[in-house]
Design a protein around this motif. Structure first.
Motif, PDB file in Angstrom:
ATOM      1  N   GLY A  58       0.814  -1.209   0.000  1.00 45.23           N
ATOM      2  CA  GLY A  58       0.000   0.000   0.000  1.00 45.23           C
ATOM      3  C   GLY A  58       0.845   1.256   0.000  1.00 45.23           C
ATOM      4  N   ASP A  59       0.235   2.365   0.366  1.00 44.10           N
ATOM      5  CA  ASP A  59       0.925   3.648   0.378  1.00 44.10           C
ATOM      6  C   ASP A  59       1.863   3.732   1.580  1.00 44.10           C
ATOM      7  N   ALA A  60       2.882   4.586   1.431  1.00 47.12           N
ATOM      8  CA  ALA A  60       3.847   4.754   2.512  1.00 47.12           C
ATOM      9  C   ALA A  60       4.420   6.160   2.493  1.00 47.12           C
ATOM     10  N   PHE A  61       4.824   6.620   3.655  1.00 45.72           N
ATOM     11  CA  PHE A  61       5.562   7.865   3.828  1.00 45.72           C
ATOM     12  C   PHE A  61       6.973   7.472   4.197  1.00 45.72           C
ATOM     13  N   ILE A  62       7.955   8.030   3.492  1.00 45.26           N
ATOM     14  CA  ILE A  62       9.354   7.705   3.762  1.00 45.26           C
ATOM     15  C   ILE A  62      10.107   9.005   3.996  1.00 45.26           C
ATOM     16  N   LEU A  63      10.833   9.074   5.100  1.00 47.08           N
ATOM     17  CA  LEU A  63      11.653  10.227   5.424  1.00 47.08           C
ATOM     18  C   LEU A  63      13.110   9.780   5.338  1.00 47.08           C
ATOM     19  N   GLU A  64      13.861  10.385   4.422  1.00 49.64           N
ATOM     20  CA  GLU A  64      15.275  10.054   4.250  1.00 49.64           C
ATOM     21  C   GLU A  64      16.108  11.103   4.968  1.00 49.64           C
ATOM     22  N   PHE A  65      17.174  10.668   5.649  1.00 50.53           N
ATOM     23  CA  PHE A  65      17.997  11.605   6.411  1.00 50.53           C
ATOM     24  C   PHE A  65      19.428  11.106   6.570  1.00 50.53           C
ATOM     25  N   THR A  66      20.296  12.045   6.967  1.00 55.25           N
ATOM     26  CA  THR A  66      21.690  11.740   7.297  1.00 55.25           C
ATOM     27  C   THR A  66      21.832  11.842   8.806  1.00 55.25           C
ATOM     28  N   ILE A  67      22.555  10.913   9.384  1.00 53.12           N
ATOM     29  CA  ILE A  67      22.746  10.902  10.833  1.00 53.12           C
ATOM     30  C   ILE A  67      23.930  11.805  11.180  1.00 53.12           C
ATOM     31  N   GLU A  68      23.648  12.867  11.937  1.00 54.16           N
ATOM     32  CA  GLU A  68      24.708  13.797  12.330  1.00 54.16           C
ATOM     33  C   GLU A  68      25.264  13.481  13.715  1.00 54.16           C
ATOM     34  N   ARG A  69      24.418  12.981  14.604  1.00 53.50           N
ATOM     35  CA  ARG A  69      24.874  12.565  15.938  1.00 53.50           C
ATOM     36  C   ARG A  69      24.229  11.233  16.261  1.00 53.50           C
ATOM     37  N   SER A  70      25.007  10.392  16.931  1.00 52.28           N
ATOM     38  CA  SER A  70      24.536   9.052  17.259  1.00 52.28           C
ATOM     39  C   SER A  70      25.186   8.606  18.560  1.00 52.28           C
ATOM     40  N   THR A  71      24.526   7.703  19.263  1.00 57.92           N
ATOM     41  CA  THR A  71      25.104   7.125  20.480  1.00 57.92           C
ATOM     42  C   THR A  71      25.995   5.922  20.149  1.00 57.92           C
ATOM     43  N   TYR A  72      26.329   5.742  18.880  1.00 61.92           N
ATOM     44  CA  TYR A  72      27.125   4.598  18.418  1.00 61.92           C
ATOM     45  C   TYR A  72      28.412   4.418  19.228  1.00 61.92           C
ATOM     46  N   GLU A  73      29.257   5.446  19.283  1.00 64.19           N
ATOM     47  CA  GLU A  73      30.568   5.313  19.945  1.00 64.19           C
ATOM     48  C   GLU A  73      30.425   5.002  21.426  1.00 64.19           C
ATOM     49  N   VAL A  74      29.541   5.702  22.116  1.00 67.20           N
ATOM     50  CA  VAL A  74      29.321   5.479  23.548  1.00 67.20           C
ATOM     51  C   VAL A  74      28.819   4.053  23.780  1.00 67.20           C
ATOM     52  N   ASP A  75      27.823   3.643  22.989  1.00 64.98           N
ATOM     53  CA  ASP A  75      27.263   2.300  23.138  1.00 64.98           C
ATOM     54  C   ASP A  75      28.296   1.222  22.813  1.00 64.98           C
ATOM     55  N   LYS A  76      29.142   1.472  21.826  1.00 65.58           N
ATOM     56  CA  LYS A  76      30.184   0.513  21.441  1.00 65.58           C
ATOM     57  C   LYS A  76      31.181   0.328  22.590  1.00 65.58           C
ATOM     58  N   LYS A  77      31.629   1.435  23.185  1.00 61.05           N
ATOM     59  CA  LYS A  77      32.585   1.356  24.305  1.00 61.05           C
ATOM     60  C   LYS A  77      31.980   0.610  25.485  1.00 61.05           C
ATOM     61  N   LYS A  78      30.709   0.901  25.787  1.00 62.43           N
ATOM     62  CA  LYS A  78      30.029   0.215  26.902  1.00 62.43           C
ATOM     63  C   LYS A  78      29.937  -1.286  26.634  1.00 62.43           C
ATOM     64  N   ALA A  79      29.562  -1.645  25.405  1.00 54.08           N
ATOM     65  CA  ALA A  79      29.401  -3.062  25.058  1.00 54.08           C
ATOM     66  C   ALA A  79      30.728  -3.805  25.137  1.00 54.08           C
ATOM     67  N   ILE A  80      31.781  -3.199  24.624  1.00 51.38           N
ATOM     68  CA  ILE A  80      33.105  -3.846  24.652  1.00 51.38           C
ATOM     69  C   ILE A  80      33.585  -3.991  26.093  1.00 51.38           C
TER      70      ILE A  80
END
Length: 179
Positions: free
Chosen positions: A43-65
């Motif tokens: 069916g129909d859909a709404f799609i929002l495309e974006f670039t990630i400028e800030r993320s918790t990736y690095e913090v979460d990676k350090k915590k997981a390791i």
């Protein structure tokens, strides 16, 4: 098979895009564009495309390791669980197959980014025009908005990523230039 032209018919073939979606985490995203799409099977859909400028990736990676300590782990498997990285692109896909759910999510999105209450009569009067302008005129292209992606369980037991949108942090450069 025609061996003279192995790709006969390729010119008229339809292409299909699958977006990269947000994994659980907290982000600030810069909107590239919004699309209203009629899909073949969903069916129909709404799609929002974006670039990630800030993320918790690095913090979460350090915590997981750190949590693994001296135990061996697969970085490849860990990457599947970490938030999307800064500088990458992703999409929010909102199905409109069930309008009660889809339109409710879009109304909530619009209210959140604009800092409005979804039940405010003035907002209600303007929301359809705003969302039309989002898609047809790109009125939110370039804005920076916060979003938290959290994994929730659906009634059928499957997983679903809930997007908790925040209020616009920064207007687009185009909108700022016009002020």
């Amino acid at each position: 098979m025609n061996t003279n032209n192995l790709f006969a018919g390729l010119k008229s073939a339809k292409t299909f895009e699958r977006g990269t979606f947000l994994k659980p985490g907290s982000y600030e995203v810069r909107v590239k564009r919004a699309i209203f799409k009629k899909t073949r099977t969903k069916g129909d859909a709404f799609i929002l495309e974006f670039t990630i400028e800030r993320s918790t990736y690095e913090v979460d990676k350090k915590k997981a390791i750190a949590a693994f300590g001296t135990n061996p782990f697969s970085m490849q498997e860990l990457e599947k669980l970490l938030p999307n990285q800064e500088g990458t692109t992703a999409s929010w896909y909102q199905s409109l197959q069930d309008l009660d759910i889809g339109f409710g999510a879009l109304k909530s999105f619009a209210a959140s980014i604009l800092g409005q209450k979804p039940e405010d009569p003035e907002f209600i009067e303007q929301v359809e025009g705003f969302m039309n302008a989002v898609v047809s005129e790109g009125v939110i292209n370039g804005i920076l908005i916060p979003v938290e992606a959290v994994m929730v369980k659906k009634k059928d037991g499957g997983d679903f990523t809930l997007h908790k949108w925040g209020t616009i942090i920064e207007e687009s450069a185009v909108a700022q230039a016009g002020q």
